[in-house]
Design an enzyme around this catalytic site. Structure first.
Site, PDB file in Angstrom:
ATOM      1  CB  CYS A 347      -5.158 -10.559  47.883  1.00  0.00           C
ATOM      2  SG  CYS A 347      -4.526  -9.152  48.768  1.00  0.00           S
ATOM      3  CB  ALA A 348      -8.989 -13.239  45.267  1.00  0.00           C
TER       4      ALA A 348
END
Ligand SMILES: Cc1ncc(COP(=O)(O)O)c(C=O)c1O
Length: 403
Positions: A347-348
């Site tokens: 998620c980054a």
């Protein structure tokens, strides 16, 4: 089984957390604020107790009621960001930001709800240089700086106190994403100059999923609006809009009271283990042999600071086995060694772009207070075997990706 995916959520939860949730569900689980009978008052008292525990845990510099219960770190970040940013505002974030900061801001920019999002690149190790923040703030008036305290990909710790001082000097609000730090890194919102601190209950604080918090400091409390959710608060029902009373201002709806009660037990459990500083030391020692092996052995690529810079890290390490896709490595660890890690972009995506591992990502190991040196030795041994086999031509086709 060896569980080293505590950055996703801590597991297993300490026994007192589950016991307290069970007790609360059996004895006290009325709806706080919704009624005046004794059972409601007991539920209210427990919520107030945990709220106060959380406020003390981060050395909150204001009334306990400005510690808001949320459902997750994502929820708190959305409440904080949307609540203080207005059309025409400029916001500064860092490149390793989690999607729960970058996605809402990118979407808001697309809708014209924020003017400009300036993304500050970190140094080679992934750490934000406070001078870059100062330069970005001096370049144009800015409403908010939003920074991750510990990266969920690189494992680095950002110099929060220095950045907080820079924001204070310039009258800019400072939001910190403490998703990977709270519980494992001491936090002092007053000394660190933090105006908004968003955190999950279900990771380092050892609470259950569906819990989290947002500390709203005095400067943010003057301006923040309830733009994520408005509705029932129990009392103050005659107000036509959200009552301007803390914590109701930002805390509409029935919360995960059993979970919050368990979260309180998680905070007690952390205290009993010596607090976040002792946990951080334990977790750094756990990852030390892994980092040393990854840095020394050219069959691996280690991301983030090396063994000589452990003090810049939390107990979280990302790497790749050269020649294997991260999903293949994670799948082998799971199927053949019963070791749980997370592979992918975590998620980054900005963090992976920064370290050159986009789009496949990396394998992430993240430890918790209950992990042991023996478990880490087993992980290091398993990775050695996987790396040895990775050089065999048929290797890649044997493993199926887990995503
Ligand atoms: C840095 C960071 N911020 C935010 C989040 C979102 O946390 P939650 O799952 O509690 O919404 C995570 C979760 O992994 C994270 O690592």
């Amino acid at each position: 089984m060896i569980y080293v995916d505590h950055a996703a959520t801590s597991f297993p939860k300490p026994a007192p957390v589950a016991a307290e949730m069970d007790r609360f569900m059996r004895d006290d689980a009325a709806n706080p604020g919704r009624g005046g009978y004794k059972l409601v008052r007991r539920a209210e008292a427990r919520m107030a107790e945990v709220r106060s525990q959380l406020a003390r845990f981060v050395n909150a510099d204001g009334p306990d009621e400005q510690m808001i219960f949320t459902y997750s770190a994502t929820d708190g970040l959305n409440i904080g960001i949307r609540g203080v940013v207005q059309p025409g505002d400029r916001v500064v974030i860092d490149q390793v930001a989690h999607n729960s900061i970058s996605r809402p801001l990118t979407a808001m920019a697309g809708r014209g709800e924020v003017d400009l999002v300036r993304i500050v690149p970190p140094d080679a190790a992934g750490i934000v240089d406070p001078r870059q923040i100062a330069d970005a703030l001096d370049a144009a008036p800015t409403r908010l700086v939003a920074i991750v305290q510990a990266s969920n990909v690189l494992g680095i710790l950002n110099p929060i106190r220095e950045i907080g001082a820079i924001c204070r000097d310039r009258g800019v609000l400072f939001l910190v994403d403490a998703a990977q730090s709270i519980g494992a890194v001491p936090i002092d919102v007053a000394a660190d100059g933090i105006d908004l601190l968003a955190f999950p209950g279900h990771k380092g604080l050892q609470g259950p999923p569906g819990t989290g918090g947002l500390w709203v400091g005095p400067r943010a409390a003057e301006v923040i609006q309830p733009l994520v959710r408005e509705g029932g608060t129990g009392g103050d029902s005659a107000y036509p809009t959200q009552p301007p009373i803390w914590p109701h201002w930002l805390e509409a709806g029935t919360h995960n009271t059993a979970g919050i009660s368990g979260l309180g037990a998680g905070l007690d459990w952390i205290d009993a283990r010596g607090g976040p500083a002792a946990i951080l030391e334990h977790e750094r020692e756990l990852v030390r042999p892994l980092i040393e092996m990854l840095a020394d052995d050219d069959r691996f690529t280690l991301y983030g600071p090396g063994p000589d810079r452990l003090a810049d890290r939390i107990g979280l390490v990302s790497f790749n086995v050269n020649g294997l896709r991260p999903a293949e490595t994670a799948d082998l660890l799971d199927r053949e060694f019963d070791i749980c890690v997370r592979a992918g972009l975590h998620c980054a995506p900005g963090a992976h772009r920064h370290m050159g591992s986009f789009p496949d990502g990396a394998v992430r190991v993240s430890v918790g207070p209950m992990n042991t040196a023996d478990e880490m030795a087993a992980l290091v041994g398993a990775l050695g075997l996987i790396a040895a086999r990775a050089t065999q031509p048929s290797m890649s086709s044997q493993a199926s990706p887990t995503g």
